[in-house]
Design an enzyme around this catalytic site. Structure first.
Site, PDB file in Angstrom:
ATOM      1  N   ASN A  49       0.793  -1.231   0.000  1.00  0.00           N
ATOM      2  CA  ASN A  49       0.000   0.000   0.000  1.00  0.00           C
ATOM      3  C   ASN A  49       0.823   1.278   0.000  1.00  0.00           C
ATOM      4  OD1 ASN A  49      -2.907  -1.031   0.379  1.00  0.00           O
ATOM      5  ND2 ASN A  49      -1.830  -2.077   2.027  1.00  0.00           N
ATOM      6  N   GLU A  50       2.090   1.195   0.445  1.00  0.00           N
ATOM      7  CA  GLU A  50       2.876   2.412   0.600  1.00  0.00           C
ATOM      8  C   GLU A  50       4.194   2.382  -0.162  1.00  0.00           C
ATOM      9  OE1 GLU A  50       1.983   5.118   2.151  1.00  0.00           O
ATOM     10  OE2 GLU A  50       0.215   4.477   3.281  1.00  0.00           O
ATOM     11  N   LYS A 129      -2.079  27.489  13.300  1.00  0.00           N
ATOM     12  CA  LYS A 129      -2.927  26.527  13.999  1.00  0.00           C
ATOM     13  C   LYS A 129      -3.871  25.861  13.008  1.00  0.00           C
ATOM     14  CE  LYS A 129      -2.979  27.865  18.853  1.00  0.00           C
ATOM     15  NZ  LYS A 129      -3.838  28.133  20.035  1.00  0.00           N
ATOM     16  N   ASP A 343      11.288   4.791  26.228  1.00  0.00           N
ATOM     17  CA  ASP A 343      10.706   4.857  27.564  1.00  0.00           C
ATOM     18  C   ASP A 343       9.454   3.979  27.661  1.00  0.00           C
ATOM     19  OD1 ASP A 343      10.317   6.244  30.253  1.00  0.00           O
ATOM     20  OD2 ASP A 343       8.426   6.712  29.252  1.00  0.00           O
ATOM     21  N   GLU A 398      13.719   0.561  28.090  1.00  0.00           N
ATOM     22  CA  GLU A 398      13.467   0.681  29.521  1.00  0.00           C
ATOM     23  C   GLU A 398      12.398  -0.360  29.844  1.00  0.00           C
ATOM     24  OE1 GLU A 398      11.670   3.546  32.963  1.00  0.00           O
ATOM     25  OE2 GLU A 398      10.700   3.156  31.074  1.00  0.00           O
TER      26      GLU A 398
END
Length: 684
Positions: A49-50, A129, A343, A398
């Protein structure tokens, strides 16, 4: 796109090495193969697809605002929006004059032609924005998830998106250093990297901290809190703008300079990346971007982390995968980071996020229904993508549960990380210092904690990270010396028993962790010299004080204070590893752990390591085993006057090996080992 069903039969690589190293995995081979097939199916879908993972992970070239020959093109994924408009300084903040058009996948697009003079229709540095039209017709303002810079005006608490397209972008001067397999990591936070009570800048770090790191001998910096976060006190773990480097420290170009200077000094730079969750902020974060609960996150209760009060990504969404994978590529391509410390991996890979789960090593925990397959497949795809495109990349997990295969290659049935953090090690040291008298320390418990790691999976060892530095906890220096750190760290005052013990054990704890605990080592900024105070960011609870949100480098620079002794010892450790490369060697052979004598002896990378943790007993002519004939000399010892010791050892002494076997070693030698002292011997 669900991963929970078994996909069609595909060719699965042989996982024999994984199964050989850990026979307890054998009953779960089918589950390991299922995970691999899920990953293969996802990659096939991306190829179909990509046009492949490489193209798919360049989403920042397609989404957000990008230059094209025709003009600026703005694209955004907002499937629940009924309308999307671009607004900002460029159109006088008209909320409806620049509407976007929607395709069948919920992607909105707008083309803004260049001006007649060829200049950009949206000036560099101007505010931008997105206005989202909700189902009820109302318009709400958002920041684009792909914004590359966001700032907080002085008269507001809300961040604003900035169009970042400098006419003279930073010109890189230095290439990445070569990847090293002996990582000595300096974990750092830019904002606290100054003695002054302020938010330090990228430039502060570049000019003042990198030279210190270079002098110490660390070869890698791990930068925390870089991805933009509206709340400074969250330590960077409540990310609001994933593609924006935090503006509180400076501009993107200044962060580039920081990394470039680190590279000039031969230092790798890792990003502490947070893809496990996101801030709940709506006005300046990802939450409810298109007006729904389920744009980037799970819409049900699965999309909320109750302990962290944050949103959880839906890794089954095509555009979420594009967003997160492209985010990794962005930091590699645009900022030239050398890798990532991921993390919250435990939170990602288990449905219960590891909360209230002891993880005692039961294998059904690692391969049962409690594992979040979708999150795990995302991590596998992220690691495979990174290591394929950037062969020298470094990824660290982690992760506290000890999941087998987490740090094995994908082709071996693993998740593909290079390292995991040895999170049990600092917990053990805190337990020892908090609960036991010195004479009650258990040598085998210490040894076992340091050597108990999975074969052929690399571990980053550390005595303390940022977790142990936070207010509410204590650093090792504070556990050892908090009663007198403010009064007796000057060499103009007597060396008290508390400070004497603290200096000795601070060095010994770090040295044995460095030598025995892993294939990499980590230190948090300031802890190398026993920073005297915890870390507490300005917040309402402390009257927004910066007093504890700083690192007092002035203390180590004062020649009359004993902090310099710990600094110099840390420096000596780093340079010794640079010479002997024990982090790249196999695990140590522990020949002695004597409970009554409080002695630990091990061999690693041709070096002999001897630790006497006894508070009062010194030993003359203590026999220890050796595997190499000849003679040894001291290359590092904690009792040197330079490091705040008592000079009880002769640095020029030579130790001759004799043919008497000892401790299951073919040879032995006699050493003098004073109380609360460690020494490292090298063959001559």
């Amino acid at each position: 796109m669900a991963f929970n069903k078994m996909v069609d039969d595909q060719v699965v690589p042989q996982f024999s090495r994984f199964l050989h190293d850990d026979p307890y995995v054998k009953p779960y081979q089918t589950e390991i193969e299922r995970r691999y097939k899920c990953l293969s199916k996802l990659k096939d879908d991306i190829e179909k697809n990509e046009g492949g993972v490489e193209k798919f992970t360049r989403g920042y070239e397609k989404f957000g605002i990008n230059r094209t020959p025709e003009g600026l093109v703005y694209r955004e994924w907002a499937p629940a929006a009924c309308g999307v408009y671009l607004t900002g300084d460029f159109n006088g903040w008209s909320r409806t004059s620049h509407p976007c058009t929607r395709n069948e996948f919920g992607v909105w697009e707008l083309v803004l032609p260049y001006k007649e003079d060829g200049s950009s229709p949206i000036p560099h540095g101007s505010k931008v924005k997105v206005s989202i039209q909700l189902e009820n017709g109302n318009l709400v303002d958002r920041i684009s998830p792909w914004t590359r810079y966001a700032v907080c005006p002085e008269d507001s608490i809300l961040y604003e998106g900035i169009h970042w397209d400098p006419p003279q972008p930073y010109q890189w001067q230095h290439s990445r250093p070569k990847k090293t397999s002996g990582l000595r990591i300096y974990e750092a936070h830019v904002g606290i990297a100054s003695p002054e009570p302020k938010v330090a800048s990228y430039k502060d770090f570049t000019h003042n901290v990198i030279p210190r790191i270079k002098k110490l001998g660390y070869n890698c910096i791990q930068l925390m809190a870089i991805m933009e976060h509206a709340y400074y006190a969250c330590f960077g773990y409540q990310v609001t703008n994933f593609f924006a480097a935090s503006s509180r420290y400076g501009t993107p170009e200044e962060l580039k300079e920081l990394i470039d200077v680190a590279h000039e000094n031969g230092i790798l730079v890792l990003l502490d990346v947070v893809h496990s969750h996101a801030a709940k902020n709506v006005m300046d974060g990802l939450n409810e971007f298109d007006g729904s609960q389920s744009c980037y996150f799970h819409g049900s209760g699965r999309g909320f982390h109750s302990l962290w009060d944050s949103r959880l990504f839906d890794y089954t969404q095509w555009e979420v995968l594009r967003f997160l994978l492209s985010n990794l590529r962005w930091y590699m391509e645009y900022y030239h980071f050398d890798g990532f410390r991921f993390d919250g991996v435990t939170s990602m890979i288990y449905h219960d996020h590891g909360m209230g789960h002891g993880f005692g090593g039961d294998y059904p925990d690692y391969f049962g229904l409690g594992v979040d397959t979708e999150s795990l497949i995302y991590l596998m795809l992220a690691n495979e993508m990174l290591h394929t495109i950037y062969p020298d990349v470094i990824t660290i997990a982690e992760e506290v549960s000890g999941m087998p295969g987490l740090c094995r290659p994908i082709t071996e049935g693993g998740v593909g990380f290079d390292y995991r953090l040895g999170m049990a090690i600092p917990d053990r040291w805190i337990k020892v210092l908090k609960e036991l008298k010195d004479e009650d320390w258990h040598m085998w418990d210490i040894v076992w904690t340091l050597i108990n790691r999975r074969h052929n999976e690399k571990t980053i060892a550390y005595t303390e990270s940022h977790d142990q530095a936070l207010v509410g906890d204590k650093t090792i220096a504070f556990w050892l010396m908090d009663k007198e750190m403010y009064t007796h760290m000057s060499e103009t005052t007597p060396l008290t028993p508390i400070i004497d013990r603290g200096l000795a054990l601070h060095k010994m704890i770090r040295l044995i962790t460095f030598g025995l605990g892993g294939e990499g080592y980590l230190n948090f900024i300031g802890n190398e010299f026993g920073h005297p105070e915890w870390l507490d960011f300005p917040r309402e609870g402390n009257n927004n004080s910066y007093h504890y949100a700083r690192r007092q480098f002035n203390l180590v620079d004062d020649p009359l204070l004993r902090y310099k002794c710990l600094f110099e010892f840390d420096r000596a450790m780093m340079h010794l590893e640079e010479k002997y490369h024990w982090l790249e060697s196999s695990q140590a052979y522990v020949s002695c752990h004597h409970e009554d004598d409080k002695l630990i002896v091990f061999e690693r990378a041709s070096l002999m390591w001897v630790f006497n943790f006894h508070p009062t007993k010194s030993f003359a002519d203590y026999r220890i085993g050796a595997s190499i004939a000849g003679k040894y000399r001291i290359v590092l010892e904690t009792d040197s006057a330079e490091y705040g010791g008592h000079k009880r050892l002769d640095p020029n002494c030579e130790y001759f090996v004799d043919s008497q076997p000892w401790h299951d070693r073919p040879f032995s030698l006699l050493v003098y080992i004073p109380c609360r002292t460690a020494l490292v011997l090298a063959p001559v």
